[in-house]
Design a protein around this motif. Sequence first.
Motif, PDB file in Angstrom:
ATOM      1  N   ASN A  60       0.851  -1.200   0.000  1.00 55.81           N
ATOM      2  CA  ASN A  60       0.000   0.000   0.000  1.00 55.81           C
ATOM      3  C   ASN A  60       0.887   1.250   0.000  1.00 55.81           C
ATOM      4  OD1 ASN A  60       0.600   0.746   2.859  1.00 55.81           O
ATOM      5  ND2 ASN A  60      -0.456  -1.182   3.276  1.00 55.81           N
ATOM      6  N   GLY A  61       0.246   2.410  -0.055  1.00 57.48           N
ATOM      7  CA  GLY A  61       0.994   3.660  -0.166  1.00 57.48           C
ATOM      8  C   GLY A  61       1.741   4.032   1.102  1.00 57.48           C
ATOM      9  N   LEU A  62       1.136   3.739   2.263  1.00 59.65           N
ATOM     10  CA  LEU A  62       1.830   4.049   3.522  1.00 59.65           C
ATOM     11  C   LEU A  62       3.125   3.247   3.604  1.00 59.65           C
ATOM     12  CD1 LEU A  62       2.173   5.192   6.381  1.00 59.65           C
ATOM     13  CD2 LEU A  62       0.553   3.482   7.208  1.00 59.65           C
ATOM     14  N   LEU A  65       5.960   4.654   1.575  1.00 60.19           N
ATOM     15  CA  LEU A  65       6.652   5.785   2.223  1.00 60.19           C
ATOM     16  C   LEU A  65       7.600   5.294   3.321  1.00 60.19           C
ATOM     17  CD1 LEU A  65       3.581   8.193   2.508  1.00 60.19           C
ATOM     18  CD2 LEU A  65       5.641   8.665   1.161  1.00 60.19           C
ATOM     19  N   THR A  86      -2.273  17.258   4.659  1.00 59.87           N
ATOM     20  CA  THR A  86      -2.105  16.093   3.781  1.00 59.87           C
ATOM     21  C   THR A  86      -2.940  14.983   4.379  1.00 59.87           C
ATOM     22  OG1 THR A  86      -0.517  14.444   2.931  1.00 59.87           O
ATOM     23  CG2 THR A  86      -0.005  15.384   5.080  1.00 59.87           C
ATOM     24  N   PHE A  87      -3.091  13.869   3.644  1.00 56.04           N
ATOM     25  CA  PHE A  87      -3.669  12.690   4.277  1.00 56.04           C
ATOM     26  C   PHE A  87      -2.647  12.207   5.304  1.00 56.04           C
ATOM     27  CE2 PHE A  87      -4.355   8.030   4.460  1.00 56.04           C
ATOM     28  CZ  PHE A  87      -5.546   8.088   5.159  1.00 56.04           C
ATOM     29  N   ALA A  89      -1.245   9.662   6.289  1.00 50.37           N
ATOM     30  CA  ALA A  89      -0.225   8.643   5.996  1.00 50.37           C
ATOM     31  C   ALA A  89       1.165   9.266   5.844  1.00 50.37           C
ATOM     32  CB  ALA A  89      -0.597   7.879   4.730  1.00 50.37           C
ATOM     33  N   THR A  90       1.240  10.473   5.275  1.00 50.55           N
ATOM     34  CA  THR A  90       2.536  11.129   5.083  1.00 50.55           C
ATOM     35  C   THR A  90       3.246  11.286   6.428  1.00 50.55           C
ATOM     36  OG1 THR A  90       1.332  12.451   3.426  1.00 50.55           O
ATOM     37  CG2 THR A  90       3.640  13.046   3.849  1.00 50.55           C
ATOM     38  N   VAL A 132       4.052  16.466  -0.936  1.00 49.54           N
ATOM     39  CA  VAL A 132       2.859  15.702  -1.345  1.00 49.54           C
ATOM     40  C   VAL A 132       2.250  16.429  -2.536  1.00 49.54           C
ATOM     41  CG1 VAL A 132       0.604  14.840  -0.599  1.00 49.54           C
ATOM     42  CG2 VAL A 132       2.465  15.053   1.072  1.00 49.54           C
ATOM     43  N   ASP A 158       5.489  12.087  -2.141  1.00 43.79           N
ATOM     44  CA  ASP A 158       4.260  11.358  -1.851  1.00 43.79           C
ATOM     45  C   ASP A 158       3.340  11.644  -3.033  1.00 43.79           C
ATOM     46  OD1 ASP A 158       1.796  10.426  -1.085  1.00 43.79           O
ATOM     47  OD2 ASP A 158       1.994  11.060   1.010  1.00 43.79           O
ATOM     48  N   ALA A 160       0.892   9.742  -4.051  1.00 39.42           N
ATOM     49  CA  ALA A 160      -0.274   8.858  -3.905  1.00 39.42           C
ATOM     50  C   ALA A 160      -1.505   9.369  -4.650  1.00 39.42           C
ATOM     51  CB  ALA A 160      -0.609   8.694  -2.429  1.00 39.42           C
ATOM     52  N   GLN A 161      -1.582  10.707  -4.865  1.00 36.38           N
ATOM     53  CA  GLN A 161      -2.778  11.271  -5.506  1.00 36.38           C
ATOM     54  C   GLN A 161      -2.476  11.820  -6.894  1.00 36.38           C
ATOM     55  OE1 GLN A 161      -4.790  14.010  -2.877  1.00 36.38           O
ATOM     56  NE2 GLN A 161      -4.784  12.575  -1.165  1.00 36.38           N
ATOM     57  N   SER A 182       0.177   5.209  -4.066  1.00 35.69           N
ATOM     58  CA  SER A 182      -0.876   4.348  -3.532  1.00 35.69           C
ATOM     59  C   SER A 182      -1.788   3.987  -4.697  1.00 35.69           C
ATOM     60  CB  SER A 182      -1.688   5.112  -2.478  1.00 35.69           C
ATOM     61  OG  SER A 182      -2.923   4.446  -2.233  1.00 35.69           O
ATOM     62  N   TYR A 184      -4.774   2.639  -3.828  1.00 35.11           N
ATOM     63  CA  TYR A 184      -6.038   2.501  -3.087  1.00 35.11           C
ATOM     64  C   TYR A 184      -7.173   2.670  -4.100  1.00 35.11           C
ATOM     65  CZ  TYR A 184      -9.495   3.544   0.546  1.00 35.11           C
ATOM     66  OH  TYR A 184     -10.600   3.528   1.351  1.00 35.11           O
ATOM     67  N   LYS A 187      -8.098   5.947  -5.909  1.00 32.40           N
ATOM     68  CA  LYS A 187      -7.076   6.753  -6.588  1.00 32.40           C
ATOM     69  C   LYS A 187      -7.311   6.748  -8.105  1.00 32.40           C
ATOM     70  CE  LYS A 187      -4.641   7.628  -2.846  1.00 32.40           C
ATOM     71  NZ  LYS A 187      -5.550   8.056  -1.767  1.00 32.40           N
ATOM     72  N   TYR A 313      -9.186  17.478   3.803  1.00 28.94           N
ATOM     73  CA  TYR A 313      -9.405  16.639   4.962  1.00 28.94           C
ATOM     74  C   TYR A 313      -9.792  17.586   6.071  1.00 28.94           C
ATOM     75  CZ  TYR A 313      -7.024  13.373   1.967  1.00 28.94           C
ATOM     76  OH  TYR A 313      -6.706  12.593   0.895  1.00 28.94           O
TER      77      TYR A 313
HETATM   78  C1  LIG Z   1      -1.344  11.710   0.141  1.00 31.67           C
HETATM   79  C2  LIG Z   1      -1.437  10.266   0.521  1.00 31.67           C
HETATM   80  N1  LIG Z   1      -0.358   9.652   1.025  1.00 31.67           N
HETATM   81  C3  LIG Z   1      -0.374   8.356   1.359  1.00 31.67           C
HETATM   82  C4  LIG Z   1      -1.511   7.599   1.208  1.00 31.67           C
HETATM   83  C5  LIG Z   1      -1.490   6.201   1.731  1.00 31.67           C
HETATM   84  O1  LIG Z   1      -1.844   5.247   0.787  1.00 31.67           O
HETATM   85  P1  LIG Z   1      -2.532   3.884   1.219  1.00 31.67           P
HETATM   86  O2  LIG Z   1      -3.923   4.173   1.623  1.00 31.67           O
HETATM   87  O3  LIG Z   1      -2.439   3.039  -0.013  1.00 31.67           O
HETATM   88  O4  LIG Z   1      -1.717   3.319   2.329  1.00 31.67           O
HETATM   89  C6  LIG Z   1      -2.662   8.194   0.664  1.00 31.67           C
HETATM   90  C7  LIG Z   1      -3.909   7.479   0.393  1.00 31.67           C
HETATM   91  O5  LIG Z   1      -4.555   6.767   1.035  1.00 31.67           O
HETATM   92  C8  LIG Z   1      -2.625   9.562   0.324  1.00 31.67           C
HETATM   93  O6  LIG Z   1      -3.704  10.179  -0.163  1.00 31.67           O
END
Ligand SMILES: Cc1ncc(COP(=O)(O)O)c(C=O)c1O
Length: 366
Positions: A60-62, A65, A86-87, A89-90, A132, A158, A160-161, A182, A184, A187, A313
């Motif tokens: 996954n995206g997390l 990173l 940011t989301f 996860a960063t 990001v 990052d 992911a988006q 990511s 997900y 996306k 968010y």
């Molecule tokens: C900016 C950002 N970074 C990291 C992630 C983490 O990705 P994941 O949900 O696949 O772990 C996401 C999305 O979920 C994201 O939007």
Amino acid sequence: MTDVKFLELGRLNEPYLANFAPIAEQSFRSGIYIGGESVAYFEKSFAAYCGVDHCVSVGNGLEALVIALRALGVGKGDEVIVPGQTFIATWLAVTAVGAKIVPVDVDRLTANLDTQLIKAALTSRTRAIIPVHLYGAIADMGSILEIAEEYSLFVIEDAAQAHGALHNGKRAGSYGHFGCFSFYPSKNLGALGDAGALVTSDPNLAQKARLLANYGSIEKYVHLEAGTNSRMDPIQAAFLSLKLASLNDIIARRKTIASTYTNALNGGDSERISRLLKKDVDCVWHNFVVLVDDRKNFSDYMHENGVGTALHYPIIPSQQQCYSAEFGKINLPVSEGLAAKSVSLPIGEYLTAHEIEKVASAISSY
Ligand SMILES: Cc1ncc(COP(=O)(O)O)c(C=O)c1O
């Protein structure tokens, strides 16, 4: 009544079903459920798409990173610059490796790192910057790379988006030491479950990331590092390869929808509602975000007019319970302002002309 839902993933993936069904069956019958050719094929295709030499697929995206930070040796005692909005996860990735998060506020026009503020946040312990590309708009990579070069810092994008976002002919993810993605499901390039990837043109970093993602092992039962298990399933890889072939069309379609909404906002700015992203940067429109002072009224109005909305968010990471003791008092006025005013509108590439018009006219009439 909401006629245009914020996002309908079943509809979004419907066009791939006919081609995916035989691939899924083949994958099922192959008995190869970890790794194998479909994963290798996706990695090769995605690296080529991003314009880099290597792609390492992960869970996954997390995790992408976290593995990037570990591969670069960032950990305890190090500081990492991240955006204030940011989301989460960063931020969580930095926490996961035991490094210190150093939040920097974002630019009010793009919601990406305000590069004017980065230098003031650097210390002798700063090791990396994680820009990001929020909502699909590429961050100011020119300035970020300049600062990174001057202070010998690592850059982990990052992305992911922002799959496919372009700036000066280079795609998101291809600027830094690593680009992290990511897949997900929601996306722009989304899988049928969790999946992620790192991209890089450095062969040593790619090898290190691959090792870390596979129990610290390249050779079976020989473990060089205390790695983790983070892998992309072959069935997800097969689906993503299928979808990757349409990614440019997906982006083009989202750009068309975004420009229709922008026109409905009189070019981006009406009195009560304005579009985020007023700087001229490439955006693949993962989200179409508008800023409204009276957000609740606006969301209710859209809903009454049959348009679903979402919030990206509403609480910035520093104000979340998991971080507020350490970061709650840090001043991040732009991040906080954006979190209070942002509303996302439906922008799935599957929307019909009628649905797009319905959203646009609700924006105009508001
Ligand atoms: C900016 C950002 N970074 C990291 C992630 C983490 O990705 P994941 O949900 O696949 O772990 C996401 C999305 O979920 C994201 O939007």
